[in-house]
Scaffold this motif. Structure first.
Motif, short mmCIF file in Angstrom:
data_model
loop_
_atom_site.label_atom_id
_atom_site.label_comp_id
_atom_site.label_asym_id
_atom_site.label_seq_id
_atom_site.Cartn_x
_atom_site.Cartn_y
_atom_site.Cartn_z
N GLN A 88 0.67 -1.24 -0.11
CA GLN A 88 0.09 0.17 0.07
C GLN A 88 0.73 1.41 -0.04
O GLN A 88 0.42 2.30 -0.64
CB GLN A 88 -0.96 0.15 1.31
CG GLN A 88 -1.94 -1.05 1.38
CD GLN A 88 -2.88 -1.01 2.51
OE1 GLN A 88 -2.76 -0.03 3.09
NE2 GLN A 88 -3.73 -2.12 2.75
N PRO A 91 4.10 2.78 -3.33
CA PRO A 91 3.53 3.48 -4.69
C PRO A 91 3.10 4.70 -4.41
O PRO A 91 3.29 5.92 -5.12
CB PRO A 91 2.41 2.69 -5.29
CG PRO A 91 2.50 1.40 -4.64
CD PRO A 91 3.01 1.48 -3.15
N SER A 92 2.89 5.10 -3.17
CA SER A 92 2.16 6.41 -3.04
C SER A 92 2.77 7.52 -1.92
O SER A 92 2.57 8.57 -1.71
CB SER A 92 0.53 6.21 -2.54
OG SER A 92 0.64 5.43 -1.53
N VAL A 93 3.64 6.72 -1.18
CA VAL A 93 4.02 7.74 0.03
C VAL A 93 5.03 8.86 -0.38
O VAL A 93 5.61 8.66 -1.50
CB VAL A 93 4.96 6.76 0.98
CG1 VAL A 93 6.30 6.37 0.41
CG2 VAL A 93 5.16 7.40 2.42
N SER A 94 5.14 9.95 0.03
CA SER A 94 5.87 11.25 -0.23
C SER A 94 7.50 10.82 -0.42
O SER A 94 7.80 10.01 0.39
CB SER A 94 5.58 12.29 0.69
OG SER A 94 6.33 12.10 1.96
N ASN A 139 2.34 4.13 7.76
CA ASN A 139 2.09 5.06 6.61
C ASN A 139 1.06 4.41 5.89
O ASN A 139 0.67 5.03 4.69
CB ASN A 139 3.23 5.34 5.77
CG ASN A 139 4.39 6.24 6.60
OD1 ASN A 139 4.11 7.36 6.82
ND2 ASN A 139 5.39 5.90 7.00
N ASP A 141 -2.71 3.17 4.51
CA ASP A 141 -4.04 3.68 4.90
C ASP A 141 -5.05 2.71 5.42
O ASP A 141 -6.21 2.51 4.85
CB ASP A 141 -4.50 4.51 3.67
CG ASP A 141 -6.04 5.08 3.85
OD1 ASP A 141 -6.10 5.72 4.83
OD2 ASP A 141 -6.61 5.18 2.90
N ARG A 186 11.14 2.48 -4.81
CA ARG A 186 9.76 2.06 -4.73
C ARG A 186 9.42 0.92 -5.46
O ARG A 186 8.45 0.82 -6.10
CB ARG A 186 8.84 3.22 -5.64
CG ARG A 186 9.16 4.47 -4.85
CD ARG A 186 7.87 5.55 -5.43
NE ARG A 186 7.90 6.95 -5.08
CZ ARG A 186 7.33 7.39 -3.93
NH1 ARG A 186 6.51 6.55 -3.27
NH2 ARG A 186 7.45 8.67 -3.71
#
Length: 222
Positions: A88, A91-94, A139, A141, A186
């Protein structure tokens, strides 16, 4: 003063100078450490709460023995939870969090490769390794992942502290370095492979713990 005594006894356990199951004598520890009996007693009480020392009233005070079943089950559970989290998160964490995570992995890998530093700091190092993987949960969701993992992480960390004399710190350093690289790029597939490698490293640790218990002495790796 008792904090220093805790650190020295912890280091002795990590080095294998105090073996799992070895009885501890307060007077002998006072003479070795050059401190008063109340100081030693306070330190031992705290180490007992942390799981490094175990006692039974008027029967024994000894270095704790690792529980292979607890280690095995806990490592398997954590591997599954961390695996879900990283799919999860990566791919999306800052980018800021990714850079911080990768930098921590690099610093931790260097520490793990330095036997002069890693042995006395063993307990703290275990928590840092755990936090490196916990990054994927805090981190994500999904608050349930983190809530489910925390009690298991605490139990595994306790067992891992007891098992310090058996650790392959170089193998752990390679794993930690790989985690940092997987985060930086990533690379979910690489990160998942590292979770598998973590499970395998855990199984090897349990095998060394079990083998040492059968012989009554630890197989030192540091």
């Amino acid at each position: 003063m008792h904090e220093e005594v805790q650190a020295r006894i912890t280091a002795a356990i990590a080095h294998g100078d105090l073996n799992p199951g070895e009885r501890l004598d307060e007077i002998a520890l006072c003479e070795w450490l050059g401190v008063s009996r109340p100081t030693v007693r306070t330190a031992l009480q705290i180490l007992t709460q942390r799981g490094l020392v175990e006692s039974s009233a008027r029967r024994y005070l000894r270095v704790s023995r690792p529980d292979p079943i607890q280690l095995t089950d806990g490592i398997q559970v954590l591997g599954a939870l961390w695996g879900i989290g990283l799919r999860q998160v990566l791919p999306s964490v800052s980018i800021e969090l990714i850079r911080a995570h990768s930098a921590e992995a690099e610093q931790l890998a260097a520490l793990l490769r330095d036997p002069e530093r890693v042995a006395p700091e063993g307990s703290e190092v275990i928590l840092r390794v755990q936090d490196l993987f916990h990054f994927y949960l805090v981190n994500a969701d999904n608050v349930l992942l983190s809530e489910a993992a925390v009690p298991v992480e605490n139990r595994v960390a306790q067992a891992a502290r007891i098992a310090l004399p058996y650790f392959d710190f170089i193998g752990l350093a390679d794993l930690v370095e790989g985690v940092g690289h997987a985060s930086a790029t990533r690379d979910v597939t690489a990160a998942q492979a590292l979770i598998v490698a973590f499970l395998e490293l855990g199984e090897e640790l349990v095998a060394r713990v079990t083998g040492a218990d059968e012989r009554g002495e630890p197989r030192r790796r540091i």
